[in-house]
Design an enzyme around this catalytic site. Sequence first.
Site, PDB file in Angstrom:
ATOM      1  N   LYS A   1       0.842  -1.186   0.000  1.00 14.28           N
ATOM      2  CA  LYS A   1       0.000   0.000   0.000  1.00 14.28           C
ATOM      3  C   LYS A   1       0.891   1.255   0.000  1.00 14.28           C
ATOM      4  O   LYS A   1       2.079   1.165   0.360  1.00 14.28           O
ATOM      5  CB  LYS A   1      -0.927  -0.016   1.214  1.00 14.28           C
ATOM      6  CG  LYS A   1      -0.189   0.143   2.551  1.00 14.28           C
ATOM      7  CD  LYS A   1      -1.140   0.413   3.679  1.00 14.28           C
ATOM      8  CE  LYS A   1      -0.343   0.763   4.932  1.00 14.28           C
ATOM      9  NZ  LYS A   1      -1.091   1.331   5.997  1.00 14.28           N
TER      10      LYS A   1
ATOM     11  N   HIS B   1      -0.965  -6.387   5.594  1.00 13.72           N
ATOM     12  CA  HIS B   1      -0.585  -7.328   6.645  1.00 13.72           C
ATOM     13  C   HIS B   1      -1.696  -7.549   7.661  1.00 13.72           C
ATOM     14  O   HIS B   1      -1.775  -8.599   8.294  1.00 13.72           O
ATOM     15  CB  HIS B   1       0.679  -6.839   7.364  1.00 13.72           C
ATOM     16  CG  HIS B   1       0.450  -5.674   8.263  1.00 13.72           C
ATOM     17  ND1 HIS B   1       0.370  -4.370   7.802  1.00 13.72           N
ATOM     18  CD2 HIS B   1       0.262  -5.602   9.601  1.00 13.72           C
ATOM     19  CE1 HIS B   1       0.153  -3.559   8.822  1.00 13.72           C
ATOM     20  NE2 HIS B   1       0.076  -4.271   9.916  1.00 13.72           N
TER      21      HIS B   1
ATOM     22  N   LYS C   1      -3.846 -11.605   9.790  1.00 11.60           N
ATOM     23  CA  LYS C   1      -4.030 -12.005  11.184  1.00 11.60           C
ATOM     24  C   LYS C   1      -4.991 -13.192  11.291  1.00 11.60           C
ATOM     25  O   LYS C   1      -5.935 -13.324  10.515  1.00 11.60           O
ATOM     26  CB  LYS C   1      -4.563 -10.826  11.998  1.00 11.60           C
ATOM     27  CG  LYS C   1      -3.536  -9.724  12.241  1.00 11.60           C
ATOM     28  CD  LYS C   1      -4.163  -8.575  13.011  1.00 11.60           C
ATOM     29  CE  LYS C   1      -3.111  -7.548  13.411  1.00 11.60           C
ATOM     30  NZ  LYS C   1      -2.251  -8.037  14.484  1.00 11.60           N
TER      31      LYS C   1
ATOM     32  N   GLU D   1      -4.348   3.725  17.379  1.00  6.85           N
ATOM     33  CA  GLU D   1      -2.913   3.525  17.530  1.00  6.85           C
ATOM     34  C   GLU D   1      -2.367   4.516  18.551  1.00  6.85           C
ATOM     35  O   GLU D   1      -2.780   5.678  18.571  1.00  6.85           O
ATOM     36  CB  GLU D   1      -2.188   3.731  16.194  1.00  6.85           C
ATOM     37  CG  GLU D   1      -2.574   2.757  15.103  1.00  6.85           C
ATOM     38  CD  GLU D   1      -1.795   3.006  13.830  1.00  6.85           C
ATOM     39  OE1 GLU D   1      -0.874   2.245  13.530  1.00  6.85           O
ATOM     40  OE2 GLU D   1      -2.114   3.993  13.138  1.00  6.85           O
TER      41      GLU D   1
ATOM     42  N   ASP E   1      -4.424   6.045   4.458  1.00  4.82           N
ATOM     43  CA  ASP E   1      -3.455   5.083   4.991  1.00  4.82           C
ATOM     44  C   ASP E   1      -4.124   3.906   5.685  1.00  4.82           C
ATOM     45  O   ASP E   1      -3.662   2.761   5.563  1.00  4.82           O
ATOM     46  CB  ASP E   1      -2.519   5.794   5.978  1.00  4.82           C
ATOM     47  CG  ASP E   1      -1.423   4.887   6.500  1.00  4.82           C
ATOM     48  OD1 ASP E   1      -0.895   4.088   5.711  1.00  4.82           O
ATOM     49  OD2 ASP E   1      -1.101   4.975   7.699  1.00  4.82           O
TER      50      ASP E   1
ATOM     51  N   HIS F   1      -7.131  -0.827   5.201  1.00  5.16           N
ATOM     52  CA  HIS F   1      -7.292  -1.742   6.327  1.00  5.16           C
ATOM     53  C   HIS F   1      -8.765  -1.938   6.699  1.00  5.16           C
ATOM     54  O   HIS F   1      -9.313  -3.025   6.559  1.00  5.16           O
ATOM     55  CB  HIS F   1      -6.549  -1.219   7.561  1.00  5.16           C
ATOM     56  CG  HIS F   1      -5.065  -1.312   7.475  1.00  5.16           C
ATOM     57  ND1 HIS F   1      -4.404  -2.310   6.815  1.00  5.16           N
ATOM     58  CD2 HIS F   1      -4.099  -0.520   7.993  1.00  5.16           C
ATOM     59  CE1 HIS F   1      -3.094  -2.138   6.918  1.00  5.16           C
ATOM     60  NE2 HIS F   1      -2.891  -1.048   7.618  1.00  5.16           N
TER      61      HIS F   1
ATOM     62  N   LYS G   1      -3.875   8.252  15.121  1.00  4.33           N
ATOM     63  CA  LYS G   1      -2.585   8.232  15.791  1.00  4.33           C
ATOM     64  C   LYS G   1      -2.695   8.899  17.164  1.00  4.33           C
ATOM     65  O   LYS G   1      -3.578   9.717  17.420  1.00  4.33           O
ATOM     66  CB  LYS G   1      -1.545   8.989  14.959  1.00  4.33           C
ATOM     67  CG  LYS G   1      -1.383   8.497  13.529  1.00  4.33           C
ATOM     68  CD  LYS G   1      -0.672   7.172  13.485  1.00  4.33           C
ATOM     69  CE  LYS G   1      -0.366   6.760  12.055  1.00  4.33           C
ATOM     70  NZ  LYS G   1       0.281   5.440  11.978  1.00  4.33           N
TER      71      LYS G   1
END
Length: 487
Positions: free
Chosen positions: A160, A190, A194, A228, A247, A252, A338
């Site tokens: 990405k 990624h 999971k 996060e 992002d 995601h 964030k």
Amino acid sequence: MSSRPARTAGKHGPRPDDHVIVLFGATGDLAKRKLLPGLFHLARAGLMPSRYRIVGSAPAAEALGTEEFRKHAREAVAEFGSARPEGPAWREFEDALSFGAADPDDTGPLLAAVHEAERAVGGSPRRLFHLAVPPKAFPSVVDELGSTGLAEGGRLIVEKPFGTDLASARALDATIHAVFDESRVFRIDHFLGKESVDNILALRFANGLFEPVWNRNHISHVQIDVPEQLTIEGRAGFFEGTGTFRDMIVTHLFQILGFVAMEPPATLTARSLRQEKDKVFAALRPLDPAHVVRGQYEGYRDEPGVDPHSDTETFVALRVELDNWRWAGVPFYLRSGKALGQGRHMVTLGFREPALRMFPLTTQDTAEGRHNALVIDFDDPGRITTRFLAKEPGPEMRLGEAEMVFAYTDCFTTAHALEGYERLLLDAMLGDQSLFTSSDGIERLWEVSAPLLHDPPPVQSYAPGSWGPESVHRLIRPYRWYLPEER
């Protein structure tokens, strides 16, 4: 397409055909933290091909000799790997490493390294190319692979972001498809590697307890929450041009939504799974900026490389709706950012209250709600929590919240479980595209995102360590965010 391979490592797991793997960006941070340690773990678990070679590559200015690359790999595995780089397993892995520099005007060293690796493997090994490079370098690397003939029969892993809007995504796909057909392209995320992503499928489709109620008649709302604690950590050059929506949400959280909301696939093959996920994306309503909260943590504009007047969001929460039979009228709330209070990966399904309320409400019940919920925690190795109401001990009929928890560590041996990148690298070698995004899917996501990208609401400030701007709580009313869990 073949059926999905098993997801646990070990000598009885699936093994790919013989391979030559080329890591573009082999000296970079991603290769150091994830790819080299992950490939070594696959080798120790007996999941690499019987015969393989790994060729690192980078521009000539960053090139390493083969011995330097092996030293670099040893240090990466020692710092970030799950096992020490020692013993016979490491020596075998280290012997499989070599390096070949590549510049657009000089691909000779890479060609020589790949052909030498193929001779060492013998026969006709498959080729797998991993683009662990900045997006601006994708076109030149893909062109090199096409012009040199290396791409013939090979597969391509693309990191990405998959574009930044519909036009750039289409341009990127056109560049890739000029050399690789879609069946050989693996857009990697990624997060989808999971264990808990596969467990969504198992939970829904293997259990009569859940599938009958996985719809609008029983579920009131869905939360997909990936906060996060980290800041941008010196990545202003990337983050200023991207932001949290591009992002995290597109690459995601929308992908997780696809697995949560999909219809039962006809079979557990890559083709069926991707088709059902793409149907979810087709049903997405265009995003309404009025149902989006964008935030920016205090101090972001003081980060090195950030525009002092930046409007880039470090936080985003949004309400998403699907126009299909199963989910009509059910809001999906997505949140990521964030510098938040915790680093978590959660999916929460809130269930509707019974039609007849037999039990009296207390003041606290009225304020906080008493909804049943199914909570899927993606933190490795993951757990699933069912929240329900039960009678408290005593002479009166008083209800209290209770939980039933399934934890991987309590029920299964996880010593050989694979991390996200490891599973996806294995799947790419096996040719299994189940957990990789299709070109049609990613273009559709950019299409529904256009209203927000064209007219984003202004960013709102929030304190580091909080849960975002205050308005995020109004966005989800009459419900409440499952996180933070303290009640």
